[in-house]
Write an enzyme that holds these catalytic residues in place. Structure first.
Site, PDB file in Angstrom:
ATOM      1  N   GLY A  14       0.766  -1.222   0.015  1.00  0.00           N
ATOM      2  CA  GLY A  14      -0.119   0.013   0.054  1.00  0.00           C
ATOM      3  C   GLY A  14       0.800   1.292   0.069  1.00  0.00           C
ATOM      4  N   SER A  15       1.970   0.985  -0.367  1.00  0.00           N
ATOM      5  CA  SER A  15       2.947   2.372  -0.315  1.00  0.00           C
ATOM      6  C   SER A  15       3.030   3.272  -1.593  1.00  0.00           C
ATOM      7  CB  SER A  15       4.534   1.796  -0.115  1.00  0.00           C
ATOM      8  OG  SER A  15       4.912   1.080  -0.926  1.00  0.00           O
ATOM      9  N   SER A  18      10.801   3.164   0.338  1.00  0.00           N
ATOM     10  CA  SER A  18       9.714   2.293   0.953  1.00  0.00           C
ATOM     11  C   SER A  18       9.999   0.896   1.621  1.00  0.00           C
ATOM     12  CB  SER A  18       8.596   2.452  -0.078  1.00  0.00           C
ATOM     13  OG  SER A  18       8.969   1.569  -1.362  1.00  0.00           O
ATOM     14  N   THR A  21       5.404  -1.973 -10.416  1.00  0.00           N
ATOM     15  CA  THR A  21       5.748  -0.365 -10.659  1.00  0.00           C
ATOM     16  C   THR A  21       7.187  -0.187 -11.157  1.00  0.00           C
ATOM     17  OG1 THR A  21       6.396  -0.039  -8.352  1.00  0.00           O
ATOM     18  CG2 THR A  21       4.104   0.140  -8.903  1.00  0.00           C
ATOM     19  N   SER A  67      13.008   1.011  -8.303  1.00  0.00           N
ATOM     20  CA  SER A  67      14.599   0.948  -8.026  1.00  0.00           C
ATOM     21  C   SER A  67      14.652   0.886  -6.573  1.00  0.00           C
ATOM     22  CB  SER A  67      15.296   1.908  -8.868  1.00  0.00           C
ATOM     23  OG  SER A  67      14.975   1.981 -10.310  1.00  0.00           O
ATOM     24  N   GLY A  68      15.859   0.575  -6.433  1.00  0.00           N
ATOM     25  CA  GLY A  68      16.502   0.687  -4.783  1.00  0.00           C
ATOM     26  C   GLY A  68      17.738   1.636  -4.588  1.00  0.00           C
ATOM     27  N   LEU A 124      -2.421  -6.499 -15.889  1.00  0.00           N
ATOM     28  CA  LEU A 124      -2.295  -8.089 -16.956  1.00  0.00           C
ATOM     29  C   LEU A 124      -2.682  -9.084 -15.830  1.00  0.00           C
ATOM     30  CD1 LEU A 124       1.158  -7.390 -18.837  1.00  0.00           C
ATOM     31  CD2 LEU A 124      -1.176  -7.435 -19.551  1.00  0.00           C
ATOM     32  N   ARG A 171       6.387  13.694   5.851  1.00  0.00           N
ATOM     33  CA  ARG A 171       5.418  14.177   5.000  1.00  0.00           C
ATOM     34  C   ARG A 171       3.987  14.432   5.730  1.00  0.00           C
ATOM     35  NH1 ARG A 171       4.164  10.551   0.500  1.00  0.00           N
ATOM     36  NH2 ARG A 171       3.984   9.174   2.019  1.00  0.00           N
ATOM     37  N   TYR A 193      16.084  13.146  -8.343  1.00  0.00           N
ATOM     38  CA  TYR A 193      14.888  12.877  -7.577  1.00  0.00           C
ATOM     39  C   TYR A 193      14.666  14.095  -6.877  1.00  0.00           C
ATOM     40  CZ  TYR A 193      12.536  10.043  -3.929  1.00  0.00           C
ATOM     41  OH  TYR A 193      11.373   9.551  -3.356  1.00  0.00           O
TER      42      TYR A 193
END
Lengths: 561, 561
Positions: free
Chosen positions: B139-140, B205, B217, B220-221, B271, B413, B474
């Site tokens: 859910g992130s 995340s 999605t 990348s890390g 898909l 946030r 970023y």
């Protein structure tokens, strides 16, 4: 008439160049022992084009005139030789068919657009005229990606990219080169070299294959370990479609949904005509070395390659041949070069003394690139791993020879075909843990196939590319043909492909699917995976004019929309 | 009731954990100066779930009973809290909406399958009942990939993967781990660590995102420079579709047509439901270091990162912050840790003496992994490049701090939202030659947007990932909200996304598309590129029940078949 040059209609490469064994004294006895073939026998006569029965062009005048209006009359060709050249690629099956005059469906017209705008108008015209478009690069394909469908009733246009070979733009600040897709390996490499850069992509077909073809079939090259497969190298691309250009910009990485870039890569003409590719390029390395190593067995070599792939070294080439291929390589060395003659004898005696079984000897090449200190650093890491697995460095001599001769191997197939033997290649990739089993299964399957059809056959193998999780095994097989060589070939080839899947490998690591491998697609990526791909291909080409029948064989014609 | 745990319905992370500034003395003055916000003001009240007006579940009894028959009653949930938790991801837009009770369409039922077989039966049931399936991992998501379409009249099922978190198989011989897609970062990393392995994938995340979500999605890390993006790491996968399982085996590389693997990666549920992923894993490195460096400017830092990407070094992390973000990082250090306090003051005095403009200072982190000698080797190469660009190594202290705190940033946030400010992130990737221009364009666009709506805003940036041909920039942006904060946010976010495209970047490097970025897809991959993707998505889901509306917004409902 266009001045684009092609390979021989009946074989690999350019006229006047071929394989010769007279300067390789060990070759004839080797082949005699391997498959019982006497290569000293006189070769069959060179095939004569006059003997072929070439079906007439079915291109309607409206199509030919329409094409001429786009590209000029000189660049629209309907003569028999050109059309036959554009009928097949260069698999041994293709060569056997074309030599035998088996030409069920030949393209009706060959067209040579000068640029993307002309390609766009051609594809739009084809859509309007309900004609099939088959893109043609160097014509080196060996998976049946170029042939028109047998029963095709619509006109077939071979769209030859041979006039589009230029480096259009070099972004030196990013190492990105925008190149026309018709560029053959030497074309683009020369234009890059002239400015100090290299693409680092060197498939065996390099001399006669095109950038667009590499992308369309998901090619890999000799140095892909370091530079990546073409799927990694091709960052951006432009694809000509009936209604316009699909443009994927050269972005280093993106999370913009399912990758359309990775749909175009491997699409074999079914999504459109690849017109330009923006590739990752590299400054030519300061130093470049290919070192040769011997291992006491293929298994030991595989284990060493695996450990190298896990190590801190990142060689440009990792290659190890099984015992049969190692024997073959040593036998095809010229008397005066590499490890042949006296030096070879001395080395073998030394190894024998050390307890090696020379019948199991595995020859390996490892490539290094970078600064001199980086090359040294990597060689040190690799050297340690090689020794751990009982291997031995034998210097740069054989590597230099391999490097210099690697593009000549395909000529051997014609040489053998002229003398009653068929030779071809099939390759797969699998996780490291399954590689030995893949190897054993394939060899057994090939030998079983030879037995079942009663021919004398041969199969040899090398590991050609390493990844972190597995590697590519590249098999070369040959047999003395009997009555019906195409049927015999199909038995052998099918057995090998099926054994790839059975042992956990893929049906093709870098030769594409075409029609030759399409039968195994459901076994490889599952029926639901094929359904997803089918949806992509059908929806992108509802008229079914873009190289239909490739990759997935039983594509259904969709209902009219 | 299921015992799968979720994040707060109104914010990031788990209850009781949040961002605190009291132990970071430089933070309050920094924020005051940056956007004029007084963080000492009392926070707004914590949102109360009681105040929400949650639309009732529209799930028909047949569907709920059918689901219960598959998974058991306990694992089928229709209560309001669960449904609200499954309505959105955690973008600031999501948080603003859920806190304000803006819930135009909430899933009607949440179901927790125990395994793939249950998922398969659920998806088949949904097809039969004409219900929409939205897969849910941690859910992130921050791109709007989880919300049901506003006007959806059919029942909406959120398929929560939270019970499927196990490492199923570890092939140590190939470094391949088969893992259930519901595993969150810590779940899978612990199971791998216990056996001496790591996945090497650490998005910000990480604590609250799932393997399936990473794949869906194109995540990348932090260490993707070395280990690759999830598109590289995810070698094999199983995808639950209405009629069966699409299985892509873990093959190191294949030339089997357009890559279905690369269609599933990034598919955001359109898909099917990603059920299992076979990932490349690595033995835990002997040594792991994150070194901090200072550069005299962001431009100098970018140039150094570019040169590192071209060098023989292969660091695990390459990160450099612009002056604003560097200032922010130093301001959020705890008094006693890292480069704060006296040590920081001393260093700054030293740099000033050397002629640095401290307002331009750019903080950089470079990560190294491997054997001790490999770490040394790489540090030497990087050190030389850093010095060439005027940079300075400042040791491992700040790096260790960064490494330890990197998963805590999202909490900030909520802290700001509680105090009348909105903060969010947007990221892009572009070729090296365009990066500086992308940076300048984005900063200008954001500031223009702040001006146009009359808010006090802030934007800062770091380079987060390097590739051979370019890098990811970023951006983090924040502003003091006015009357209509969602509308204000949309103005700022849109300006930033549009500036990505205008300057030659992609609309998202690793956060996916969802509905938030979908508007720019045609600008990013061209209208013809979108047409190809649309064909894929529509043909794979003719019933339009698989997370419809994501990635491409205006998907047309196909005619009945």
């Amino acid at each position: 008439m266009t001045d684009v040059k092609h390979m021989k209609w009946w074989g690999w490469g350019v006229e006047g160049v071929g394989f010769h064994h007279e300067d390789k004294p060990a070759f004839a006895p080797f082949v005699k022992k391997a498959v019982g073939l006497d290569v000293w026998q006189p070769a069959g006569e060179q095939p004569s084009f006059e003997d072929l029965d070439v079906p007439a062009s079915q291109a309607p005048a409206s199509l030919v005139q329409g094409l001429a209006a786009i590209v000029g009359e000189k660049q629209v060709v309907t003569d028999d030789l050109e059309r036959v050249i554009h009928t097949y690629g260069k698999s041994i099956r293709d060569l056997m068919r074309v030599r035998a005059g088996i030409l069920p469906r030949v393209p009706d017209v060959v067209v040579y657009p000068a640029d993307e705008a002309e390609s766009q108008r051609i594809v739009a015209l084809a859509a309007q005229e309900d004609a099939v478009i088959i893109p043609f690069g160097g014509g080196s394909n060996i998976s049946g990606s170029l042939e028109p469908e047998k029963g095709e009733t619509r006109p077939v246009v071979s769209l030859d990219m041979g006039r589009q070979r230029r480096l259009l733009e070099l972004d030196e600040g990013s190492g990105l080169a925008r190149i026309q897709a018709g560029a053959l390996g030497p074309d683009l490499e020369k234009q890059l070299n002239d400015r100090g850069w290299t693409i680092g992509h060197f498939p065996d077909s390099f001399t006669h294959s095109s950038l667009g073809g590499w992308v369309a079939t998901r090619s890999s090259g000799a140095q892909s370990d370091k530079y990546g497969d073409i799927a990694d190298i091709a960052r951006g691309m432009r694809l000509v479609r009936p209604d316009g250009i699909a443009e994927i910009r050269a972005i280093p990485s993106a999370s913009t949904g399912p990758s359309v870039r990775e749909m175009i890569v491997g699409s074999e003409g079914r999504l459109g005509v690849i017109s330009e590719v923006t590739v990752q390029v590299h400054r030519r390395p300061e130093e470049r070395q290919i070192q040769a190593y011997f291992f006491p067995s293929f298994s030991a070599g595989l284990k060493a390659m695996h450990e190298i792939s896990e190590s801190d070294a990142s060689p440009s080439i990792t290659r190890v041949s099984d015992a049969r291929e190692s024997g073959f390589s040593l036998a095809t060395s010229k008397e005066s070069k590499g490890l042949s003659g006296a030096a070879q004898k001395g080395l073998m005696a030394f190894l024998k003394k050390r307890g090696w079984n020379l019948d199991e000897l595995a020859l390996s090449f490892i490539g290094y690139e970078g600064s001199p200190s980086h090359v040294r650093y990597q060689k040190r890491i690799v050297g340690k791993i090689v020794r751990k697995h009982g291997g031995l460095g034998v210097g740069a001599g054989p590597g230099a020879l391999y490097d210099q001769k690697k593009f000549d191997t395909p000529y051997l197939r014609d040489f053998l075909l002229d003398r009653g033997a068929a030779a071809d290649v099939s390759e797969t990739a699998a996780p490291w843990s399954k590689l030995q089993d893949v190897y054993d299964t394939v060899v057994k399957a090939a030998n079983g196939a030879y037995d079942s059809i009663g021919v004398s056959g041969w199969i040899m193998c090398h590991l050609s590319h390493s990844y972190r999780s597995g590697a590519c095994l590249y098999f070369t097989f040959a047999f003395v043909t009997g009555e019906d060589k195409i049927a015999e070939y199909d038995v052998v080839k099918s057995a090998i492909q099926q054994s790839f899947i059975d042992a956990g490998g893929t049906l093709s690591h870098h030769h594409g699917v075409g029609v030759e491998h399409a039968l195994w697609m459901e076994q490889d990526i599952s029926p639901e995976g094929v359904a997803i791909m089918r949806g992509l291909l059908e929806s992108a080409d509802p008229q079914r004019i873009l190289n239909p029948g490739k990759i997935i064989t039983d594509v259904r014609v969709p209902e009219a929309r």
